[in-house]
Scaffold this active site. Sequence first.
Site, PDB file in Angstrom:
ATOM      1  N   SER A   5       0.836  -1.203   0.000  1.00  0.00           N
ATOM      2  CA  SER A   5       0.000   0.000   0.000  1.00  0.00           C
ATOM      3  C   SER A   5       0.864   1.243   0.000  1.00  0.00           C
ATOM      4  CB  SER A   5      -0.901   0.015   1.243  1.00  0.00           C
ATOM      5  OG  SER A   5      -1.544   1.264   1.415  1.00  0.00           O
ATOM      6  N   TYR A  30      -2.819  -1.227  10.176  1.00  0.00           N
ATOM      7  CA  TYR A  30      -2.847  -1.606   8.754  1.00  0.00           C
ATOM      8  C   TYR A  30      -1.576  -1.143   8.041  1.00  0.00           C
ATOM      9  CZ  TYR A  30      -4.370  -1.384   3.834  1.00  0.00           C
ATOM     10  OH  TYR A  30      -4.470  -1.509   2.470  1.00  0.00           O
TER      11      TYR A  30
END
Length: 281
Positions: A173, A186
């Site tokens: 990400s 996350y």
Amino acid sequence: MTNFPPQHQDRDPGLEHEMDPRPDYAPRFPGSGRLKGKTAIITGGDSGIGRATAVSFAREGADVAILYLDEDEDAEETKALVEKEGGKAMLIAGNVRSKAFCREAVETVVAAFGKLDILVNNAAHQEEKEDLREISEEQLAKTFETNIYGYFYMTQAALDHLKPGAAIVNVTSVNSYKGNDTLIDYSSTKGAITAFTRSMAMNLMDKKIRVNGVAPGPIWTPFIPMAMDAETVAEFGSQVPMKRAGQPNEVAAALLFLASDDASYFSGQVLHPNGGTIVGA
């Protein structure tokens, strides 16, 4: 500029068939056989980036095993889309947090298709929390066990079958590079995935197995209405230089490239379909 209708889903994982508008999964170009004869496993393959990747791989000639948690309707739709492209498709429901499930899933795919050429680690979990102290032990465990343990377990199981010329593609990400103040756990797992990708690329170099990653920015997937409140969803993606969210097919093109022999000189690298955000490579 991004302008989605306000919406929220209480279900975790979110469901693609309930999103408005539906994400764009369709490949933009005719296939040219870049994955002809290949077999791929895609975790989280039922929807979002996973669905777009599955359809893209099938258009290029691959057979695809779609691993997913419990989103049966989305998974069946993705299976039909893969078959429409001419590929064989297999659905396997289960949780990548379980090492036993990962091992059994890989063995099932190899028994059915005879081999394994491509592994896409994509399944993930996220929950927003504004204060680190609000992240419970349960949330922390679920995020890490899904996002990084699952990548380890799937790769461990796949290595018994991957041969020279095989490819592993890990979905990390943009938050691995820039951080995110409300997705701390996350983002931490995504940083671990980036390091895992680079380490495994070096580890498997002599075996001629390539390992690369893709680090998406804000992409319109079931993550978004599930993890965000309705008003935040309405402006999702507007913060990046391109002023819009990306679509899953804009990320799948990067995964297809890295999975194919077009990327034969790539290993340990990460591609950045993130709407123009400049980050360190």
